[in-house]
Design a protein around this motif. Structure first.
Motif, mmCIF file in Angstrom:
data_model
loop_
_atom_site.group_PDB
_atom_site.id
_atom_site.type_symbol
_atom_site.label_atom_id
_atom_site.label_comp_id
_atom_site.label_asym_id
_atom_site.label_seq_id
_atom_site.Cartn_x
_atom_site.Cartn_y
_atom_site.Cartn_z
ATOM 1 N N ASP A 1 5.424 -6.710 10.860
ATOM 2 C CA ASP A 1 6.542 -7.303 10.153
ATOM 3 C C ASP A 1 7.327 -6.251 9.371
ATOM 4 N N VAL A 2 8.634 -6.283 9.514
ATOM 5 C CA VAL A 2 9.500 -5.297 8.853
ATOM 6 C C VAL A 2 9.435 -5.447 7.335
ATOM 7 N N THR A 3 9.349 -6.675 6.855
ATOM 8 C CA THR A 3 9.302 -6.908 5.408
ATOM 9 C C THR A 3 8.104 -6.227 4.775
ATOM 10 N N LEU A 4 6.954 -6.351 5.428
ATOM 11 C CA LEU A 4 5.754 -5.696 4.903
ATOM 12 C C LEU A 4 5.926 -4.187 4.870
ATOM 13 N N ARG A 5 6.488 -3.623 5.913
ATOM 14 C CA ARG A 5 6.685 -2.181 5.955
ATOM 15 C C ARG A 5 7.632 -1.726 4.860
ATOM 16 N N GLU A 6 8.689 -2.511 4.616
ATOM 17 C CA GLU A 6 9.621 -2.159 3.550
ATOM 18 C C GLU A 6 8.961 -2.288 2.177
ATOM 19 N N ASN A 7 8.129 -3.328 2.019
ATOM 20 C CA ASN A 7 7.424 -3.506 0.746
ATOM 21 C C ASN A 7 6.479 -2.337 0.467
ATOM 22 N N LEU A 8 5.758 -1.907 1.490
ATOM 23 C CA LEU A 8 4.853 -0.767 1.328
ATOM 24 C C LEU A 8 5.636 0.513 1.032
ATOM 25 N N ARG A 9 6.818 0.640 1.644
ATOM 26 C CA ARG A 9 7.647 1.818 1.358
ATOM 27 C C ARG A 9 8.080 1.824 -0.104
ATOM 28 N N ASP A 10 8.379 0.636 -0.642
ATOM 29 C CA ASP A 10 8.766 0.538 -2.048
ATOM 30 C C ASP A 10 7.611 0.947 -2.960
ATOM 31 N N PHE B 1 -11.901 -4.749 1.215
ATOM 32 C CA PHE B 1 -12.281 -4.842 2.625
ATOM 33 C C PHE B 1 -11.207 -5.656 3.330
ATOM 34 N N LEU B 2 -10.588 -5.065 4.343
ATOM 35 C CA LEU B 2 -9.494 -5.714 5.046
ATOM 36 C C LEU B 2 -9.850 -5.914 6.511
ATOM 37 N N GLY B 3 -9.699 -7.141 6.970
ATOM 38 C CA GLY B 3 -9.907 -7.451 8.378
ATOM 39 C C GLY B 3 -8.786 -8.337 8.882
ATOM 40 N N PHE C 1 -11.405 -0.100 4.866
ATOM 41 C CA PHE C 1 -11.994 -0.097 3.524
ATOM 42 C C PHE C 1 -11.151 0.812 2.628
ATOM 43 N N LEU C 2 -10.784 0.284 1.459
ATOM 44 C CA LEU C 2 -10.026 1.069 0.489
ATOM 45 C C LEU C 2 -10.770 1.113 -0.836
ATOM 46 N N VAL D 1 -1.572 -9.649 1.374
ATOM 47 C CA VAL D 1 -2.416 -9.619 0.173
ATOM 48 C C VAL D 1 -2.710 -8.178 -0.221
ATOM 49 N N LEU D 2 -3.003 -7.334 0.764
ATOM 50 C CA LEU D 2 -3.265 -5.923 0.478
ATOM 51 C C LEU D 2 -2.048 -5.279 -0.178
#
Length: 323
Positions: free
Chosen positions: A216-225, A103-105, A80-81, A141-142
């Protein structure tokens, strides 16, 4: 109410179920995930979604009550965020803060929006145009939601920066309303800090969780950005706080100087006006034997003495900058 309700499979929108029951069934049948967007739902509407997707009761309670601080909480297999989006209103020259709950599941993402910002329709349109990213599931999506929230902070930063620039002009133009404006801006900046500061820790937590699961590496890089953008925004907000504190100190100093100048002027004129009064008082004493009492030029001499002393004091105070 439910603004949008769709099931996605392999990055494509495959169904728009008319009810939550059908959403759950289609999601399980097609092995996809559901993305449900809600806007200011009633308690009954949110509870129906909570019952269907088995949302954590405490998180649902927070979403219903609202006025939550920005935070991330884990509840078993769900997350939950609470986010505090913001937008700058040019017409009113102020910042408006909203509230967004997510809400993320593993098979769903549900957003509960309580304000106009952020524009989640834009997020959905962007992701649907990028099936490769959307195929990564609810986490994609998150990421897109967080990215939109952070992107919408940029106009707020620019608006606050313009307002602070105006404060600097008001300070040295003698604007009487500048102290009230500094106080208003300080409150907005503090509220903005409370909205943005927790995001750094939240994004680090998400990145660590993805790393642990070897996601997934792409998601991790996107979150880092997104995290990098947040850090820059936080730094600018902190600098605004310091600038406003400095502006308040300068304003206090200027007000003190103005008061001192007024006191000096009043004191100077009081001394100048007191001098002829003193001379007149001395010559007005009712003594029979006084120097110059019967002198023909005594009266002109007394007047000349009053003017000379007053003029001398005026020049002295003027030279010192008191007048």
């Amino acid at each position: 109410m439910i603004v949008d309700n769709a099931v996605y499979v392999a990055g494509h929108r495959t169904a728009d179920p008319p009810s939550l029951d059908e959403t759950f069934e289609v999601m399980r049948e097609r092995h996809g995930f559901a993305w449900i967007g809600m806007y200011r739902p009633s308690p009954e509407e949110l509870q129906s979604v909570a019952d269907e997707f088995d949302l954590p009761p405490l998180a649902v309670e927070d979403a219903l009550k609202g006025h939550q601080r920005a935070k991330l909480e884990k509840y078993g297999g769900s997350t939950f965020l609470a986010l505090r989006p913001a937008r700058y209103l040019d017409a009113d020259e102020r910042v408006e803060f909203g509230e967004l709950h997510v809400f993320l599941g593993a098979e769903y993402l549900i957003t509960v929006r309580h304000a106009e910002s952020p524009d989640l329709a834009l997020v959905r349109k962007r992701l649907e145009a990028d099936p490769a990213l959307l195929a990564k599931g609810p986490l994609a999506v998150l990421y897109a939601v967080l990215d939109q929230v952070v992107d919408e902070y940029v106009p707020v930063i620019n608006g606050l920066e313009n307002d602070i620039d105006e404060i600097e002009d008001q300070l040295f133009n003698g604007d009487q309303e500048v102290s009230r404006r500094i106080y208003q801006l300080s409150r907005e900046v503090m509220a903005f800090q409370r909205a943005t500061h927790p995001l750094s820790d939240m994004l680090e937590t998400l990145r660590d969780a993805l790393a642990e699961r070897d996601a997934d590496v792409t998601l991790r890089e996107n979150l880092r950005d997104v995290h990098d953008h947040v850090l820059r925004i936080v730094e600018r907000a902190d600098s605004f706080r310091q600038l406003l504190q400095n502006a308040l100190m300068v304003h206090t100093t200027l007000v003190g100087q103005d008061q001192n100048n007024e006191i000096k002027k009043i004191s100077s004129w009081a001394a100048i006006l007191f001098t002829p009064t003193l001379v007149g008082t001395i010559y007005g004493m009712n003594f029979e034997y006084m120097p110059e009492l019967h002198w023909v030029l005594g009266y002109p001499f007394a007047l000349a003495l009053m003017l000379a002393l007053g003029f001398g004091l005026y020049k002295a105070f003027k030279r010192k900058g008191w007048l």
